[in-house]
Scaffold this motif. Sequence first.
Motif, mmCIF file in Angstrom:
data_model
loop_
_atom_site.group_PDB
_atom_site.id
_atom_site.type_symbol
_atom_site.label_atom_id
_atom_site.label_comp_id
_atom_site.label_asym_id
_atom_site.label_seq_id
_atom_site.Cartn_x
_atom_site.Cartn_y
_atom_site.Cartn_z
ATOM 1 N N SER A 195 -8.595 1.768 18.980
ATOM 2 C CA SER A 195 -8.216 0.359 18.962
ATOM 3 C C SER A 195 -8.649 -0.232 17.624
ATOM 4 O O SER A 195 -9.833 -0.272 17.307
ATOM 5 C CB SER A 195 -8.886 -0.390 20.118
ATOM 6 O OG SER A 195 -8.543 -1.762 20.094
ATOM 7 N N ILE A 196 -7.677 -0.668 16.829
ATOM 8 C CA ILE A 196 -7.917 -1.107 15.456
ATOM 9 C C ILE A 196 -7.579 -2.591 15.337
ATOM 10 O O ILE A 196 -6.455 -3.003 15.646
ATOM 11 C CB ILE A 196 -7.069 -0.292 14.463
ATOM 12 C CG1 ILE A 196 -7.395 1.204 14.593
ATOM 13 C CG2 ILE A 196 -7.278 -0.774 13.039
ATOM 14 C CD1 ILE A 196 -6.480 2.095 13.770
ATOM 15 N N LYS A 197 -8.529 -3.368 14.883
ATOM 16 C CA LYS A 197 -8.327 -4.815 14.721
ATOM 17 C C LYS A 197 -7.768 -5.101 13.338
ATOM 18 O O LYS A 197 -8.385 -4.771 12.328
ATOM 19 C CB LYS A 197 -9.654 -5.551 14.917
ATOM 20 C CG LYS A 197 -9.540 -7.069 14.916
ATOM 21 C CD LYS A 197 -10.903 -7.697 15.211
ATOM 22 C CE LYS A 197 -10.821 -9.203 15.290
ATOM 23 N NZ LYS A 197 -12.159 -9.801 15.597
ATOM 24 N N VAL A 198 -6.597 -5.708 13.274
ATOM 25 C CA VAL A 198 -5.933 -6.011 12.002
ATOM 26 C C VAL A 198 -6.308 -7.433 11.575
ATOM 27 O O VAL A 198 -6.051 -8.399 12.291
ATOM 28 C CB VAL A 198 -4.408 -5.882 12.120
ATOM 29 C CG1 VAL A 198 -3.744 -6.198 10.784
ATOM 30 C CG2 VAL A 198 -4.037 -4.476 12.591
ATOM 31 N N LEU A 199 -6.885 -7.549 10.370
ATOM 32 C CA LEU A 199 -7.338 -8.837 9.858
ATOM 33 C C LEU A 199 -6.430 -9.405 8.783
ATOM 34 O O LEU A 199 -6.397 -10.625 8.566
ATOM 35 C CB LEU A 199 -8.761 -8.694 9.294
ATOM 36 C CG LEU A 199 -9.813 -8.138 10.248
ATOM 37 C CD1 LEU A 199 -11.115 -7.898 9.503
ATOM 38 C CD2 LEU A 199 -10.039 -9.087 11.399
ATOM 39 N N ALA A 200 -5.699 -8.532 8.076
ATOM 40 C CA ALA A 200 -4.823 -8.984 6.995
ATOM 41 C C ALA A 200 -3.767 -7.921 6.734
ATOM 42 O O ALA A 200 -3.912 -6.756 7.134
ATOM 43 C CB ALA A 200 -5.633 -9.256 5.723
ATOM 44 N N GLU A 201 -2.689 -8.328 6.053
ATOM 45 C CA GLU A 201 -1.608 -7.410 5.701
ATOM 46 C C GLU A 201 -1.277 -7.534 4.219
ATOM 47 O O GLU A 201 -1.401 -8.611 3.628
ATOM 48 C CB GLU A 201 -0.348 -7.720 6.509
ATOM 49 C CG GLU A 201 -0.442 -7.421 7.979
ATOM 50 C CD GLU A 201 0.861 -7.714 8.701
ATOM 51 O OE1 GLU A 201 1.043 -7.189 9.800
ATOM 52 O OE2 GLU A 201 1.696 -8.467 8.140
ATOM 53 N N LEU A 202 -0.866 -6.433 3.640
ATOM 54 C CA LEU A 202 -0.365 -6.429 2.275
ATOM 55 C C LEU A 202 0.943 -5.641 2.289
ATOM 56 O O LEU A 202 0.936 -4.421 2.461
ATOM 57 C CB LEU A 202 -1.370 -5.788 1.308
ATOM 58 C CG LEU A 202 -0.918 -5.655 -0.143
ATOM 59 C CD1 LEU A 202 -0.639 -7.024 -0.763
ATOM 60 C CD2 LEU A 202 -1.956 -4.899 -0.974
ATOM 61 N N ILE A 203 2.062 -6.333 2.130
ATOM 62 C CA ILE A 203 3.379 -5.705 2.227
ATOM 63 C C ILE A 203 3.845 -5.310 0.834
ATOM 64 O O ILE A 203 3.986 -6.154 -0.059
ATOM 65 C CB ILE A 203 4.387 -6.658 2.886
ATOM 66 C CG1 ILE A 203 3.901 -7.026 4.297
ATOM 67 C CG2 ILE A 203 5.769 -6.023 2.954
ATOM 68 C CD1 ILE A 203 4.763 -8.066 4.992
ATOM 69 N N GLU A 204 4.062 -4.006 0.638
ATOM 70 C CA GLU A 204 4.570 -3.480 -0.625
ATOM 71 C C GLU A 204 5.925 -2.839 -0.395
ATOM 72 O O GLU A 204 6.354 -2.642 0.752
ATOM 73 C CB GLU A 204 3.588 -2.460 -1.207
ATOM 74 C CG GLU A 204 2.236 -3.059 -1.575
ATOM 75 C CD GLU A 204 1.287 -2.022 -2.163
ATOM 76 O OE1 GLU A 204 1.473 -0.823 -1.869
ATOM 77 O OE2 GLU A 204 0.383 -2.429 -2.906
ATOM 78 N N GLN A 205 6.584 -2.483 -1.466
ATOM 79 C CA GLN A 205 7.917 -1.880 -1.350
ATOM 80 C C GLN A 205 7.857 -0.527 -0.646
ATOM 81 O O GLN A 205 8.710 -0.191 0.166
ATOM 82 C CB GLN A 205 8.536 -1.722 -2.737
ATOM 83 C CG GLN A 205 9.997 -1.283 -2.702
ATOM 84 C CD GLN A 205 10.625 -1.316 -4.080
ATOM 85 O OE1 GLN A 205 9.981 -1.645 -5.064
ATOM 86 N NE2 GLN A 205 11.904 -0.964 -4.153
ATOM 87 N N GLU A 206 6.809 0.253 -0.942
ATOM 88 C CA GLU A 206 6.703 1.602 -0.381
ATOM 89 C C GLU A 206 6.141 1.607 1.040
ATOM 90 O O GLU A 206 6.529 2.401 1.874
ATOM 91 C CB GLU A 206 5.808 2.471 -1.273
ATOM 92 C CG GLU A 206 6.311 2.649 -2.694
ATOM 93 C CD GLU A 206 5.900 1.496 -3.604
ATOM 94 O OE1 GLU A 206 5.175 0.606 -3.128
ATOM 95 O OE2 GLU A 206 6.326 1.484 -4.770
ATOM 96 N N ARG A 207 5.190 0.718 1.315
ATOM 97 C CA ARG A 207 4.524 0.710 2.617
ATOM 98 C C ARG A 207 3.841 -0.635 2.855
ATOM 99 O O ARG A 207 3.677 -1.433 1.935
ATOM 100 C CB ARG A 207 3.488 1.840 2.702
ATOM 101 C CG ARG A 207 2.393 1.738 1.675
ATOM 102 C CD ARG A 207 1.279 2.746 1.930
ATOM 103 N NE ARG A 207 1.750 4.106 2.031
ATOM 104 C CZ ARG A 207 2.009 4.893 0.997
ATOM 105 N NH1 ARG A 207 1.868 4.420 -0.243
ATOM 106 N NH2 ARG A 207 2.416 6.120 1.156
ATOM 107 N N THR A 208 3.430 -0.835 4.093
ATOM 108 C CA THR A 208 2.622 -1.997 4.465
ATOM 109 C C THR A 208 1.195 -1.541 4.687
ATOM 110 O O THR A 208 0.947 -0.581 5.431
ATOM 111 C CB THR A 208 3.156 -2.660 5.750
ATOM 112 O OG1 THR A 208 4.458 -3.180 5.503
ATOM 113 C CG2 THR A 208 2.244 -3.817 6.171
ATOM 114 N N TRP A 209 0.270 -2.209 4.020
ATOM 115 C CA TRP A 209 -1.147 -1.913 4.179
ATOM 116 C C TRP A 209 -1.774 -2.917 5.139
ATOM 117 O O TRP A 209 -1.432 -4.100 5.135
ATOM 118 C CB TRP A 209 -1.870 -1.980 2.837
ATOM 119 C CG TRP A 209 -1.522 -0.874 1.911
ATOM 120 C CD1 TRP A 209 -0.612 -0.899 0.890
ATOM 121 C CD2 TRP A 209 -2.091 0.439 1.921
ATOM 122 N NE1 TRP A 209 -0.570 0.319 0.256
ATOM 123 C CE2 TRP A 209 -1.468 1.166 0.866
ATOM 124 C CE3 TRP A 209 -3.047 1.078 2.700
ATOM 125 C CZ2 TRP A 209 -1.782 2.484 0.593
ATOM 126 C CZ3 TRP A 209 -3.364 2.400 2.428
ATOM 127 C CH2 TRP A 209 -2.739 3.092 1.380
#
Length: 252
Positions: A202-216
Amino acid sequence: MKLALSLFIAFFFSIQCFAQNSQLERIEKEIKDNAMEGKYEKQTIDLNNDGVSDVIYTYQCAEPKCIEVYLNIDGTYQQVLKEFYIYSKLWQAGKEKQLSLTLLHCCGESPYVSKRLFGFSRKSIILLENYVVINSSYVIDAEFILPEVYLPQSRFVKNTIDNYNLRFSPTVEKLSEEDKKSFTYGCEDGTNIIAKIKKDSSIKVLAELIEQERTWLFVEIEKESVSGSCNPVDFDFEGQKLRGWISGKYAK
């Protein structure tokens, strides 16, 4: 009758004030005995918005510093926090006050730091955040060690493969030659991988960084989710979590 009542109230508060001052004198004597060169700093502030003053003491007690927090609860000062720290910050979050503490690991010789965030209720201190994150001073060229913007509300995902890479920065590029010299604690030589995550964690997501190759995804994982195949982090406090970046490719 009114005069007698006024005199009684004034007498009561003078007795209470004397008792509080005597208690603080005892507290400060003990702190002075434990502090290097007997020096300490004192901050008097209403931490929990109950209309009475609380007290924060900070002093050099060893290589790190020490902090002690006392809440004024029904006329008596009660210790609600005593910890080591290197950096501290007290700020206003809306109508509430919050206190953050940072502690370096291994006497300042680790690329990780412990972060703890506290809030206050009328009679207690509340632990809001408690995690380990990379010490950015060990990384020269890496960007986005921490996200610039956090999600307004966190969410949870699960990883669909075992030994999922948790990285200190959102990139799969190898470390620069300079960073290889300063950061030698990764799971794989020359990489920013700081842990492996067990499948279906179970992984808690706090932020996103959307790039052309992938989403971090900047995430927080439980200590129990860290795979034994790569577990380089020392957890200094009970219930502490680990923060870093994962690719969103195998997160559902």
